[in-house]
Design a protein around this motif. Structure first.
Motif, PDB file in Angstrom:
ATOM      1  N   ALA A 166       0.842  -1.197   0.000  1.00 26.21           N
ATOM      2  CA  ALA A 166       0.000   0.000   0.000  1.00 26.21           C
ATOM      3  C   ALA A 166       0.876   1.245   0.000  1.00 26.21           C
ATOM      4  CB  ALA A 166      -0.938   0.016   1.206  1.00 26.21           C
TER       5      ALA A 166
ATOM      6  N   ARG B  77      -2.676  -1.211  -3.061  1.00 31.14           N
ATOM      7  CA  ARG B  77      -3.658  -0.367  -2.395  1.00 31.14           C
ATOM      8  C   ARG B  77      -3.130   1.049  -2.309  1.00 31.14           C
ATOM      9  NH1 ARG B  77      -9.063  -0.443  -1.734  1.00 31.14           N
ATOM     10  NH2 ARG B  77      -9.732   0.519   0.213  1.00 31.14           N
TER      11      ARG B  77
ATOM     12  N   ASP C 247      -7.298  -0.338  -5.875  1.00 32.56           N
ATOM     13  CA  ASP C 247      -8.333   0.033  -4.911  1.00 32.56           C
ATOM     14  C   ASP C 247      -7.828   1.191  -4.060  1.00 32.56           C
ATOM     15  OD1 ASP C 247     -10.008  -1.896  -5.819  1.00 32.56           O
ATOM     16  OD2 ASP C 247      -9.626  -3.312  -4.190  1.00 32.56           O
ATOM     17  N   THR C 248      -8.666   2.217  -3.916  1.00 33.23           N
ATOM     18  CA  THR C 248      -8.221   3.462  -3.286  1.00 33.23           C
ATOM     19  C   THR C 248      -9.212   3.901  -2.226  1.00 33.23           C
ATOM     20  OG1 THR C 248      -7.109   4.164  -5.312  1.00 33.23           O
ATOM     21  CG2 THR C 248      -7.617   5.884  -3.708  1.00 33.23           C
TER      22      THR C 248
ATOM     23  N   ARG D   6      -7.378  -9.199   0.503  1.00 33.83           N
ATOM     24  CA  ARG D   6      -7.883  -8.832  -0.813  1.00 33.83           C
ATOM     25  C   ARG D   6      -8.354 -10.094  -1.550  1.00 33.83           C
ATOM     26  NH1 ARG D   6      -8.770  -4.189   0.728  1.00 33.83           N
ATOM     27  NH2 ARG D   6      -6.952  -3.024   1.431  1.00 33.83           N
TER      28      ARG D   6
END
Length: 311
Positions: free
Chosen positions: A168, A192, A251-252, A309
């Motif tokens: 991330a 991420r 994905d944010t 995830r």
């Protein structure tokens, strides 16, 4: 207040924007002097006015909020060499999948220090750095007290090349563009992305800058040309909304405070609406800086970063 609201972008309640802050008299005097100088230069030497505006644009903001240190303890400090020269200071904690922390304009790595301990406890290696001209890193190419977005991007790319792919990336304010551009262009690979109080588009930033300093149309054009000459690409390439609009970003999580006085909540809402991969979470009463140390917000971000995830 630390009211974290996990609503999506379509269910966030409307709110009145915060009232503009009135500058202290000393700052108003300095601003008047700068405006007067730019006004005179704009008449007698427009190119000099454009160059002066460029230097002001690249001048880093002050304020104690940007030098807050929320690190639980010092980590392992190393240095890397920036592409344009100078040392980039890097600090790491823990072992495991990497999480990069990216500070904003005028900030430094210690601002995001509240994320360190819980991420390390969750089994991550946390890597934070100071962009050129920021924190403990060497000045950038424009000298002490100034910085540029592209140098911050280049620093992140150097750090990622050394420390590897990320689980991330957590970014604050202007660091949101730094991180998003690096991810979008493939310089940083991550599963991420977290954008805390993301910055406005550059057209809006330039318009606000021009209003603040009362730039003439000609000086505005010269400033725009100087900025694009420095970055060697259209400034619109750095606008956050279009970067993820096609769905190519990871994905944010976008986290923004309703009462943020530095970057309006509407900015984060627009980014989250534009990106099909994004979810918006709101806070109320944390502003632009305190949001980085709020325990509930930190817990929310860490939980999002460490959540399993789908395979």
């Amino acid at each position: 207040m630390s009211a974290v609201d996990t609503s999506t972008t379509r269910t966030v309640a409307a709110t009145q924007p915060p009232a503009p802050r009135r500058l202290p008299i000393s700052q108003r005097v300095r601003l008047a002097v700068v405006r007067g100088r730019l006004r005179v230069l704009g008449v007698v030497a427009p190119r000099a006015a454009g160059a002066a505006a460029f230097r002001i644009w690249c001048t880093l903001p002050g304020g104690p909020g940007r030098r807050k240190d929320h690190r639980p303890h010092p980590g392992e400090v190393t240095t890397l060499t920036a592409p344009r020269g100078g040392r980039v200071v890097v600090e790491t904690w823990g072992e495991g999948p990497v999480v990069y922390l990216v500070h904003g304009w005028g900030g430094w790595r210690g601002q995001l220090g509240a994320f360190v301990a819980p991420l390390v406890a969750a089994g991550h290696r946390v890597v934070a750095f100071d962009a050129p001209g920021h924190g403990d890193s060497d000045p950038g190419v424009l000298g002490p007290g100034r910085g540029t977005l592209v140098e911050a991007m280049e620093a992140l790319e150097v750090v990622a090349a050394h420390h590897g792919d990320a689980a991330a990336v957590v970014a604050h304010s202007m660091g949101s563009t730094v991180a998003s551009m690096a991810v979008h262009e493939g310089a940083v690979r991550t599963g991420r992305l977290v954008l805390v109080a993301p910055n406005p588009d550059f057209a809006d930033l330039r318009a606000d800058f021009a209003r603040t300093f009362r730039l003439t149309p000609r000086v505005r054009r010269l400033l725009h040309a100087a900025l694009e000459d420095f970055v060697q690409r259209p400034l619109s390439d750095f606008d956050l909304g279009p970067l993820g609009a096609a769905g190519g970003m990871p994905d944010t999580l976008v986290v923004h405070d309703l009462r943020d006085k530095e970057t309006a909540f509407e900015v984060g809402r627009r980014v989250a609406e534009a990106w099909p991969t994004a979810t918006l979470v709101t806070t109320d009463g944390l502003g632009h800086q305190r949001i980085l140390r709020d325990p509930a917000t930190v817990e929310l971000v860490v939980r999002d970063v460490t959540a399993p995830r789908p395979v």
